[in-house]
Every structure is written in structure tokens, then in C-alpha cells.
Design a protein around this motif. Structure first.
Motif, PDB file in Angstrom:
ATOM      1  N   THR A 185       4.119   3.807   3.661  1.00  0.00           N
ATOM      2  CA  THR A 185       3.729   2.593   2.963  1.00  0.00           C
ATOM      3  C   THR A 185       3.353   1.511   3.975  1.00  0.00           C
ATOM      4  N   PHE A 186       2.677   0.491   3.458  1.00  0.00           N
ATOM      5  CA  PHE A 186       2.401  -0.714   4.245  1.00  0.00           C
ATOM      6  C   PHE A 186       2.689  -1.898   3.350  1.00  0.00           C
ATOM      7  N   HIS A 187       3.414  -2.888   3.901  1.00  0.00           N
ATOM      8  CA  HIS A 187       3.752  -4.068   3.107  1.00  0.00           C
ATOM      9  C   HIS A 187       3.777  -5.287   4.012  1.00  0.00           C
ATOM     10  N   ALA A 188       3.179  -6.379   3.549  1.00  0.00           N
ATOM     11  CA  ALA A 188       3.177  -7.603   4.352  1.00  0.00           C
ATOM     12  C   ALA A 188       3.046  -8.829   3.459  1.00  0.00           C
ATOM     13  N   TYR A 189       3.694  -9.917   3.894  1.00  0.00           N
ATOM     14  CA  TYR A 189       3.514 -11.244   3.313  1.00  0.00           C
ATOM     15  C   TYR A 189       2.661 -12.058   4.280  1.00  0.00           C
ATOM     16  N   TYR A 190       1.875 -13.001   3.730  1.00  0.00           N
ATOM     17  CA  TYR A 190       1.019 -13.836   4.567  1.00  0.00           C
ATOM     18  C   TYR A 190       1.173 -15.307   4.188  1.00  0.00           C
TER      19      TYR A 190
ATOM     20  N   CYS B 230       0.835  -1.205   0.000  1.00  0.00           N
ATOM     21  CA  CYS B 230       0.000   0.000   0.000  1.00  0.00           C
ATOM     22  C   CYS B 230       0.867   1.251   0.000  1.00  0.00           C
ATOM     23  N   ILE B 231       0.422   2.276  -0.724  1.00  0.00           N
ATOM     24  CA  ILE B 231       1.099   3.572  -0.807  1.00  0.00           C
ATOM     25  C   ILE B 231       0.109   4.650  -0.406  1.00  0.00           C
ATOM     26  N   GLU B 232       0.507   5.547   0.466  1.00  0.00           N
ATOM     27  CA  GLU B 232      -0.363   6.650   0.877  1.00  0.00           C
ATOM     28  C   GLU B 232      -0.155   7.862  -0.025  1.00  0.00           C
ATOM     29  N   LEU B 233      -1.271   8.431  -0.495  1.00  0.00           N
ATOM     30  CA  LEU B 233      -1.248   9.691  -1.234  1.00  0.00           C
ATOM     31  C   LEU B 233      -2.065  10.730  -0.463  1.00  0.00           C
TER      32      LEU B 233
ATOM     33  N   HIS C 287      -3.468 -12.501  11.817  1.00  0.00           N
ATOM     34  CA  HIS C 287      -2.561 -11.993  12.849  1.00  0.00           C
ATOM     35  C   HIS C 287      -2.079 -10.572  12.546  1.00  0.00           C
ATOM     36  N   GLY C 288      -2.193 -10.135  11.294  1.00  0.00           N
ATOM     37  CA  GLY C 288      -1.737  -8.791  10.938  1.00  0.00           C
ATOM     38  C   GLY C 288      -2.838  -7.879  10.435  1.00  0.00           C
ATOM     39  N   VAL C 289      -4.069  -8.339  10.552  1.00  0.00           N
ATOM     40  CA  VAL C 289      -5.180  -7.598   9.960  1.00  0.00           C
ATOM     41  C   VAL C 289      -5.381  -6.231  10.602  1.00  0.00           C
ATOM     42  N   GLU C 290      -5.155  -6.109  11.904  1.00  0.00           N
ATOM     43  CA  GLU C 290      -5.395  -4.817  12.566  1.00  0.00           C
ATOM     44  C   GLU C 290      -4.411  -3.759  12.065  1.00  0.00           C
ATOM     45  N   ASP C 291      -3.170  -4.158  11.845  1.00  0.00           N
ATOM     46  CA  ASP C 291      -2.176  -3.207  11.316  1.00  0.00           C
ATOM     47  C   ASP C 291      -2.581  -2.727   9.926  1.00  0.00           C
ATOM     48  N   LEU C 292      -3.074  -3.659   9.101  1.00  0.00           N
ATOM     49  CA  LEU C 292      -3.511  -3.294   7.751  1.00  0.00           C
ATOM     50  C   LEU C 292      -4.695  -2.337   7.801  1.00  0.00           C
ATOM     51  N   LEU C 293      -5.688  -2.658   8.601  1.00  0.00           N
ATOM     52  CA  LEU C 293      -6.878  -1.807   8.688  1.00  0.00           C
ATOM     53  C   LEU C 293      -6.538  -0.429   9.245  1.00  0.00           C
ATOM     54  N   ALA C 294      -5.578  -0.375  10.158  1.00  0.00           N
ATOM     55  CA  ALA C 294      -5.165   0.918  10.712  1.00  0.00           C
ATOM     56  C   ALA C 294      -4.528   1.779   9.639  1.00  0.00           C
TER      57      ALA C 294
END
Length: 233
Positions: free
Chosen positions: A38-43, A26-29, A72-79
Motif C-alpha cells: 500500500t501507499f498512504h500519505a497526508y499533505y 493506494c492498494i496494489e493488485l 516533497h513526497g511526489v517521487e515516492d507516490l510516482l514510484a
């Protein structure tokens, strides 16, 4: 205005048949300008990786085996996503996988009202042309030479550049510069005018003594130029 550009990598094409999301980037504009956030994760998909999918993104089952589960990482993504509009290329595909993963961990699906699809924008601007990310990057002169395989964060970075071009490109920066110039002009017009003290006019007339010395000096000159050709009065 805040927007989030995002891309996903998956094990296949259909979450309903058991395919899973294995990467998100993800990239913030803000006002169509990347902020650097940015946000980046592997699952870990908890299943095998088909060879056809691995050939596209290079993510093997072995590589993903020690990665966290999406839940396990969903809250970080939603934030990171907050309630911002989400921009993706062929967005229904990415939304489908994202909402499937959210459903598996009992999270509310993201409304499709937040979806912005760059493929749909490109089709309106360039009907009949190729609308793949590669083709559009070539059309807009976006360097993708470092893109050997698909990667969610890399593709999101390319898509952010493409989205900016599709929605105004350099004109965005020009518009901001024009607004700044207008604000500067308005500030200058509204600035208080400095009041300068009134000074009396200076007197430059020669004194009687100065005039006498000047006449004495002129009398010592022999045939001054300004008297050449003059007739005696």
C-alpha cells in the motif's frame, strides 16, 4: 497484471478554484488479488480546511499543518504508481486533483487512458441503482462497519474489494484454481511412466509329498460333510 486502486481526500470539489488534495491511499493488485503493498500519505494543503470538508473526512487544518507538501513526497507516490492502470470511484474527480497537484510541482500529468472508473462499471452492471461506494458495498455484502468517516486508504481498501466483485468476484479465484488443476493434470499426463521389471509367474501346484499328507489326513475324518448324501459308486 498490476493495477493500483486509489482514493483521495481534498479540501473541496474544484482544484481550479484553489482546492487541494490532502490525503491519498493506494492498494496494489496483481491479477485482481491484493498483494498487501500500500501507499498512504497526508499533505499540507497550505490553506484552511472548510468545515464541510472536515465533516466528511475529519482532517483539520491543525492536523495537516505539520504534514509534508505534495511536492516533497511526489517521487515516492510516482514510484508506487509506476505505469499501472489506476482504479478509482468517480475517477475523474480523483484524477483531476492528482493531475492538478502534479502540475503544481511541474510533473507530467497522468494519462486518462490509465483511468478505470468503478462508477462507470457499476452503471453498466446496475443501471438505475445507487452507485455510491456505500450503496455498492451494501449490494455486494462488503463490510464497511468500521468506516465512520471517509479516509483515503480505508476507502481504497473497500474499493479494492468492490472492484474485484464488479469484475468477477469469487469467479477469479475459481478460475485460478481451475487453471492450477489443469496444470497439475497436464503435468501428470506428461510425467514419465515408471518401468517395472517383469517377474516370472509363481507356481502354486502342491508337491507329491503334500498331496500324500493331505490324503492321509482326509482318511482319518469320520463322515465328512462333503460326502453326506453321496451315493456309492
Amino acid at each position: 497484471m498490476r493495477e493500483v486502486i486509489f482514493d483521495t481526500e481534498t479540501t473541496g470539489f474544484d482544484p481550479a478554484s484553489g482546492d487541494r488534495m490532502v490525503e491519498i491511499g493506494c492498494i496494489e493488485l496483481i491479477n485482481r488479488v491484493p498483494t498487501g503493498r500500500t501507499f498512504h500519505a497526508y499533505y499540507n494543503p497550505q490553506r484552511d480546511m472548510p468545515a464541510a470538508a472536515e465533516a466528511i473526512h475529519g482532517l483539520s487544518s491543525q492536523f495537516l499543518s505539520d504534514k509534508p507538501l505534495f511536492a516533497h513526497g511526489v517521487e515516492d507516490l510516482l514510484a508506487f504508481l509506476e505505469d499501472s492502470p489506476l482504479v478509482a470511484h468517480n475517477a475523474r474527480f480523483d484524477f483531476g486533483f492528482l493531475n492538478h497537484e502534479l502540475g503544481l510541482c511541474a510533473k507530467m500529468a497522468i494519462s486518462m487512458d490509465r483511468m478505470i472508473d468503478t462508477v462507470a462499471i457499476a452503471r453498466q452492471l446496475h443501471p438505475g441503482a445507487k452507485h455510491s461506494l456505500d450503496a455498492l458495498c451494501t449490494r455486494y455484502g462488503i463490510d464497511r462497519s468500521h468506516r465512520v468517516k471517509h479516509g483515503a486508504l480505508l476507502d481504497a481498501e473497500l474499493l479494492a474489494q468492490l472492484y474485484i466483485e464488479l469484475t468477477g468476484g469469487r469467479q477469479i479465484g475459481l478460475g485460478l484454481a481451475q487453471e492450477e488443476a489443469k496444470e497439475s493434470a497436464r503435468a501428470e499426463l506428461n510425467a514419465p511412466v515408471a518401468v517395472r521389471p517383469v517377474r516370472p509367474a509363481r507356481v502354486f501346484a502342491a508337491s507329491a509329498a503334500e498331496l500324500e499328507r493331505h490324503a492321509a489326513f482326509v482318511a482319518t475324518l469320520e463322515k465328512p460333510l462333503w460326502l453326506e448324501g453321496a451315493q456309492p459308486g
